[in-house]
Each structure stands twice: as C-alpha cells, then as structure tokens.
Design a protein around this motif. Structure first.
Motif, PDB file in Angstrom:
ATOM      1  N   ILE A  51       0.859  -1.174   0.000  1.00 29.08           N
ATOM      2  CA  ILE A  51       0.000   0.000   0.000  1.00 29.08           C
ATOM      3  C   ILE A  51       0.898   1.228   0.000  1.00 29.08           C
ATOM      4  O   ILE A  51       1.857   1.309   0.764  1.00 29.08           O
ATOM      5  N   THR A  57      -3.173   0.283  -3.667  1.00 28.84           N
ATOM      6  CA  THR A  57      -2.852  -1.055  -3.183  1.00 28.84           C
ATOM      7  C   THR A  57      -2.467  -1.984  -4.317  1.00 28.84           C
ATOM      8  O   THR A  57      -2.849  -1.785  -5.467  1.00 28.84           O
ATOM      9  N   SER A  70      -4.901  -3.088   4.052  1.00 28.22           N
ATOM     10  CA  SER A  70      -5.536  -1.856   4.487  1.00 28.22           C
ATOM     11  C   SER A  70      -4.669  -1.197   5.550  1.00 28.22           C
ATOM     12  O   SER A  70      -3.662  -1.763   5.988  1.00 28.22           O
TER      13      SER A  70
END
Length: 115
Positions: A51, A57, A70
């Motif tokens: 990321i 991403t 995340s």
C-alpha cells in the motif's frame, strides 16, 4: 528510521482466515510504501501486497481475491487480511517500509496452514 512489529500469525486450517498487523513506530503517511512479503524455505521471497502513501494497493496473483491490505493511519498500522488460506500460504510474513533510498524490515510472523 522506523521500527516495524508484525503480529497475527499462527496455525490455521486450510480455508481459515488470519489478519496480520504491522505496527510502525512512525507516521505511516511519511513512508513511501509499506509491503507484506513472505518467505518459504526453498522458495524465493515473494511480494504479497503493498500500500502506498497515497492509498494505492497491490496484491500478488497468488493472493488476489483472497486477501486485502488496508491501513489505520491513526494507529500507524497496516493490515493484511487473508481468507481461504491454503497450504501454500505457509511462510514467514515480513513487513517492509520503503523510502526512496532505504528500507526497513520487521522480524516476521509465522503463518502455518494445515491440511
């Protein structure tokens, strides 16, 4: 310089799920990108997911559709959610923080998927 601490690994059955965490000692928005790699004996190190500081991403083909990367910028933590785990996901998973001319690694967390 930044310190990285991985956690969340363990022993799971095939088809199970894990959420790996990488906690950084500095603001992750000051890091160009943070990535998850994995290493299995006899197999070259593999980039699993990354990321960027902008939130873009990447997922490798080996985990695409089964994993999500995340972040929580308040907690300075990057997560790797892995579902439908397979035996070939067994590896030591390492967190990597990349700057323009240097990078830092965590100590790794072991993921073992049993059949």
């Amino acid at each position: 310089q930044v310190q990285l601490v991985e956690s969340g690994g363990g022993l799971v059955q095939s088809g199970g799920s894990l959420r790996l965490s990488c906690v950084a000692s500095r603001n992750i928005l000051s890091i160009m990108s943070i990535s998850w790699y994995r290493q299995t004996p006899g197999i070259e190190r593999e980039l699993v997911a990354s990321i960027s500081v902008g939130g873009d991403t990447y997922l490798s083909d080996s985990v695409k559709g089964r994993a999500t990367i995340s972040r929580d910028t308040v907690k300075n933590t990057v997560y790797l959610q892995m579902n439908a785990l397979k035996s070939e996901d067994t590896a030591v998973y390492y967190c990597n923080a990349e700057y323009i001319f240097e990078q830092y690694w965590g100590q790794g967390t072991q993921v073992t998927v049993s059949s």
